[in-house]
Design an enzyme around this catalytic site. Structure first.
Site, PDB file in Angstrom:
ATOM      1  N   ASP A 197      13.174  -6.592   6.395  1.00 19.68           N
ATOM      2  CA  ASP A 197      12.517  -5.801   7.440  1.00 19.68           C
ATOM      3  C   ASP A 197      11.621  -6.640   8.336  1.00 19.68           C
ATOM      4  OD1 ASP A 197      13.784  -3.536   6.634  1.00 19.68           O
ATOM      5  OD2 ASP A 197      12.058  -2.664   5.604  1.00 19.68           O
ATOM      6  N   ARG A 214      -3.568  -4.154   0.644  1.00 18.12           N
ATOM      7  CA  ARG A 214      -3.410  -3.889   2.083  1.00 18.12           C
ATOM      8  C   ARG A 214      -4.665  -4.130   2.909  1.00 18.12           C
ATOM      9  NH1 ARG A 214       1.076  -4.308  -0.325  1.00 18.12           N
ATOM     10  NH2 ARG A 214       2.945  -3.558   0.752  1.00 18.12           N
ATOM     11  N   ASP A 251       0.891   2.364   3.307  1.00 20.53           N
ATOM     12  CA  ASP A 251       0.440   1.018   3.652  1.00 20.53           C
ATOM     13  C   ASP A 251       0.061   0.870   5.119  1.00 20.53           C
ATOM     14  OD1 ASP A 251       0.669   0.254   1.032  1.00 20.53           O
ATOM     15  OD2 ASP A 251       2.733  -0.465   1.236  1.00 20.53           O
ATOM     16  N   SER A 258      12.723  -0.744  -3.002  1.00 20.38           N
ATOM     17  CA  SER A 258      11.671  -1.341  -2.201  1.00 20.38           C
ATOM     18  C   SER A 258      10.609  -1.820  -3.179  1.00 20.38           C
ATOM     19  CB  SER A 258      11.111  -0.289  -1.240  1.00 20.38           C
ATOM     20  OG  SER A 258       9.889  -0.736  -0.723  1.00 20.38           O
TER      21      SER A 258
HETATM   22  N1  ARG Z   1       2.998   3.995  -3.852  1.00 19.64           N
HETATM   23  C1  ARG Z   1       2.201   2.819  -3.990  1.00 19.64           C
HETATM   24  C2  ARG Z   1       0.987   2.863  -3.109  1.00 19.64           C
HETATM   25  O1  ARG Z   1       0.989   3.589  -2.173  1.00 19.64           O
HETATM   26  C3  ARG Z   1       2.962   1.544  -3.802  1.00 19.64           C
HETATM   27  C4  ARG Z   1       3.571   1.292  -2.461  1.00 19.64           C
HETATM   28  C5  ARG Z   1       4.127  -0.080  -2.460  1.00 19.64           C
HETATM   29  N2  ARG Z   1       5.371  -0.225  -1.787  1.00 19.64           N
HETATM   30  C6  ARG Z   1       6.580  -0.395  -2.341  1.00 19.64           C
HETATM   31  N3  ARG Z   1       7.505  -0.833  -1.598  1.00 19.64           N
HETATM   32  N4  ARG Z   1       6.841  -0.170  -3.580  1.00 19.64           N
HETATM   33  O2  ARG Z   1       0.008   2.205  -3.325  1.00 19.64           O
END
Ligand code: ARG
Length: 415
Positions: A13, A108, A137, A188
């Site tokens: 991506d 993040r 994120d 992902s």
């Molecule tokens: N759901 C988790 C959060 O919002 C992890 C998100 C991370 N992204 C992924 N591609 N798994 O903190």
């Protein structure tokens, strides 16, 4: 045309985004943050946190340059991530919805801060990221950028034009972007020292059990050692250390040790910031073991009132972190509160790692409020049993009063 700093992972991506932003005529600087992802990723297969993470990240940097980035930087932010983010969360026993230790959520705001710092250093007026419009994120990165420099422009090209995986693959093929991803494992994945998150693909149906191939850091039940391992985690002012080390290398080591026993596997349907529910699988061996150890030590050294009050604060802390409000004044204030109570969170915790569990089996501290001479049912009991009699009378006085009026009103009703 702008000068843009793009948060770049080297994956499909962000590589497509990099190319698209360049084709728009922008100068793009690729910024990659090293948060220790690869320190732990080879752990299960090799039994040690080896591989060569630095070399892997150099390849990511070179890939960005090859795709046409005007500059590409890799920032080693492991130490900062651990000391300013993960350990603050640890002092708050932070677990979202009581379960998820917030690995991605903690990274993040730091990535946002690094984007801002890189933009300032390189004279860029825009920062960009590859988050979609329905995830958490985007919120976390953008709120961090806004908190630190509201004058910077933010681009989120995947929100402007959502990109399907087949489209991304086709674009990549057309522009000679090398692909690492395969069609069979369409997950992902996000990872750093505090944990690994896996979503999408077959996991999107919460009825499907997570297949073994989603896991990379934790051993399956069949491959876990029959015998437990025991580690002693030392805390000083709420900061953990193990084998004399308190930094990123210690967490990487603990991920390996606890991961071998399958500690830290989590399968959660959680509530996203934007309101929808999503199903996410996590592996967080070190974080799960450390939070358990920290929490047990707090129970030994903090007063009842501190613990009760702090439990509510800790829940708020996890919510703020999850919701992207890391850079908010309330989080800073809660950190100050935690720093005060952490002054007595020093001591040692024995943690047994076995069959998916990190169990605290022993604790000691010079600040322990536990007093064996008071608690004992054996010899040498120093507790004043007679004092309990007066205590119960006064503690129950309001109940006595209510009971008396209760009888009276009952008497009036039946009169
Ligand atoms: N759901 C988790 C959060 O919002 C992890 C998100 C991370 N992204 C992924 N591609 N798994 O903190």
């Amino acid at each position: 045309m702008s000068k843009i700093v793009l948060a770049y992972s080297g994956g499909l991506d962000t590589s497509v985004l990099l190319k698209k932003l360049i084709l728009e005529g922008n100068d793009v600087i690729a910024m990659t943050a090293d948060l220790g992802e690869s320190d732990a990723s080879t752990a299960l297969s090799t039994g040690s946190a080896s591989g060569d993470p630095a070399a892997e990240l150099e390849l990511v940097r070179e890939k960005a340059i090859a795709l046409g980035a005007c500059d590409a930087v890799v920032i080693d932010a492991r130490e900062r991530f651990v000391s300013e983010y993960a350990y603050c969360a640890l002092r708050a026993n932070a677990k979202y919805e009581g379960i998820y230790p917030l690995s991605a959520a903690l990274s993040r705001p730091l990535i946002g801060a690094l984007l801002v710092e890189t933009a300032h250093a390189m004279g860029a007026d825009t920062v960009a990221h590859g988050c979609t419009g329905k995830g958490n994120d985007q919120v976390r990165i953008e709120l961090a950028v806004r908190a630190l420099d509201p004058s910077l422009k933010v681009r989120a090209p995947l929100r402007e034009h959502p990109l399907s995986r087949p489209d991304a693959m086709a674009f990549a093929a057309e522009h000679a972007i090398p692909l690492k991803h395969t069609a069979e494992k369409p997950y992902s994945i996000d990872a750093n020292l505090w944990g690994r998150s896996i979503e999408a693909g077959i996991l999107e149906d919460p009825w499907n059990a997570p297949p073994e191939d989603v896991y990379a850091w934790t051993a399956s039940p069949q491959r876990r050692p029959a015998e437990p391992d025991e580690v002693v985690v030392t805390f000083e002012g709420g900061v953990p250390s193990f084998d004399g080390d308190r930094g990123p290398a210690m967490i990487a080591k603990l991920n390996v040790l606890a991961g071998r026993h399958g500690v830290g596997r989590i399968d959660l349907v959680e509530d996203r910031v934007i309101g929808m529910k999503s199903r996410e699988v996590y592996e967080a061996p070190a974080a799960v073991a450390l939070v358990a150890a920290h929490q047990a030590l707090e129970r030994l050294v903090l007063t009842r009132d501190e613990l009760r009050f702090k439990a509510a604060c800790d829940q708020k802390y996890a919510e703020l972190t999850y919701d992207g409000l890391w850079m908010s004044p309330l989080r800073t204030a809660l950190d100050a509160f935690n720093a005060t109570s952490a002054q007595r969170v020093s001591g040692e915790v024995r943690v047994r790692l076995h069959q998916g569990n990190a169990t605290v089996v022993g604790i000691r501290s010079p600040f322990a409020l536990y007093d064996e001479t008071l608690a004992t049912y054996g010899q040498g009991d120093a507790f004043d049993h007679h004092a309990a009699d007066g205590f119960i009378r006064l503690h129950g006085l309001p109940l006595d009063l209510v009971a008396r009026t209760g009888k009276r009103s009952l008497a009036m009703d039946t009169a």
